[in-house]
Design a protein around this motif. Sequence first.
Motif, PDB file in Angstrom:
ATOM      1  N   VAL A   1      56.016  12.939  29.579  1.00 33.42           N
ATOM      2  CA  VAL A   1      57.126  13.100  29.457  1.00 33.42           C
ATOM      3  C   VAL A   1      57.258  11.775  28.032  1.00 33.42           C
ATOM      4  O   VAL A   1      56.700  11.238  27.745  1.00 33.42           O
TER       5      VAL A   1
ATOM      6  N   GLN B   1      58.593  17.410  26.978  1.00 31.42           N
ATOM      7  CA  GLN B   1      58.182  17.276  27.392  1.00 31.42           C
ATOM      8  C   GLN B   1      57.150  18.419  27.522  1.00 31.42           C
ATOM      9  O   GLN B   1      57.301  19.225  26.870  1.00 31.42           O
TER      10      GLN B   1
ATOM     11  N   GLN C   1      63.323  13.523  23.418  1.00 31.81           N
ATOM     12  CA  GLN C   1      62.834  14.003  24.635  1.00 31.81           C
ATOM     13  C   GLN C   1      62.146  14.489  24.257  1.00 31.81           C
ATOM     14  O   GLN C   1      62.163  16.146  24.069  1.00 31.81           O
TER      15      GLN C   1
ATOM     16  N   GLN D   1      61.736  12.828  37.969  1.00 30.01           N
ATOM     17  CA  GLN D   1      61.559  12.867  36.523  1.00 30.01           C
ATOM     18  C   GLN D   1      61.361  11.166  36.434  1.00 30.01           C
ATOM     19  O   GLN D   1      62.351  10.105  36.972  1.00 30.01           O
TER      20      GLN D   1
ATOM     21  N   SER E   1      56.737  11.077  33.616  1.00 30.50           N
ATOM     22  CA  SER E   1      56.410  12.626  34.103  1.00 30.50           C
ATOM     23  C   SER E   1      58.260  13.392  34.298  1.00 30.50           C
ATOM     24  O   SER E   1      58.364  12.258  34.727  1.00 30.50           O
TER      25      SER E   1
END
Length: 181
Positions: free
Chosen positions: A174, A150, A148, A63, A41
């Motif tokens: 994430v 999110q 990546q 993060q 996350s």
Amino acid sequence: MSRHRIRTAAAGAIILILALLGSATPASAGTLDVTCTPPSSVAVTYDPPLTASPQTVTSTTNQQYGPCVSASVPGLTSGSRFTVVTSSGLSCLELLAARPFGFTITWNTGQTSTISGNLVANLSGGVLTVTVTGTVTSGLFAGDTVVQQQVGAATDLTLCTLGQGTVSSHYGLVTLEITSV
């Protein structure tokens, strides 16, 4: 509706979106060196809160990556990134702008991966999806490609872009993939 119910509904929507997005991950020709999945996350806070008007803002990003799985580094199970940045001219509208983006992950092994790429954000139906694609420019997995993503509820961001509120923080789940080329 209470804030708790809204957050619970938003969390359920995020989990559904992540499940749907999980099947949309592009196939790669390389070997997956590491993958990190939710509950990985990111939490970002803004001081002062973002408005639709540009201002000087300090952003704090925390993060957490994990659980992570790596075939090439078996002891790698998690990572983190913590930054504090002061930016002038920042508004909630800038959060949605495509831009170059870089960051460094510190892994539980003590090694680091510095990533350079491009960020694309999409706000739809009160959900913010941020995708970073790029490469590992130095450290562990240097030369590998990175994707990546999110995903998080962003009702306050929607209202802010309409000039009807502020954004003091946001949270997202994430997914990270680092793949050799």
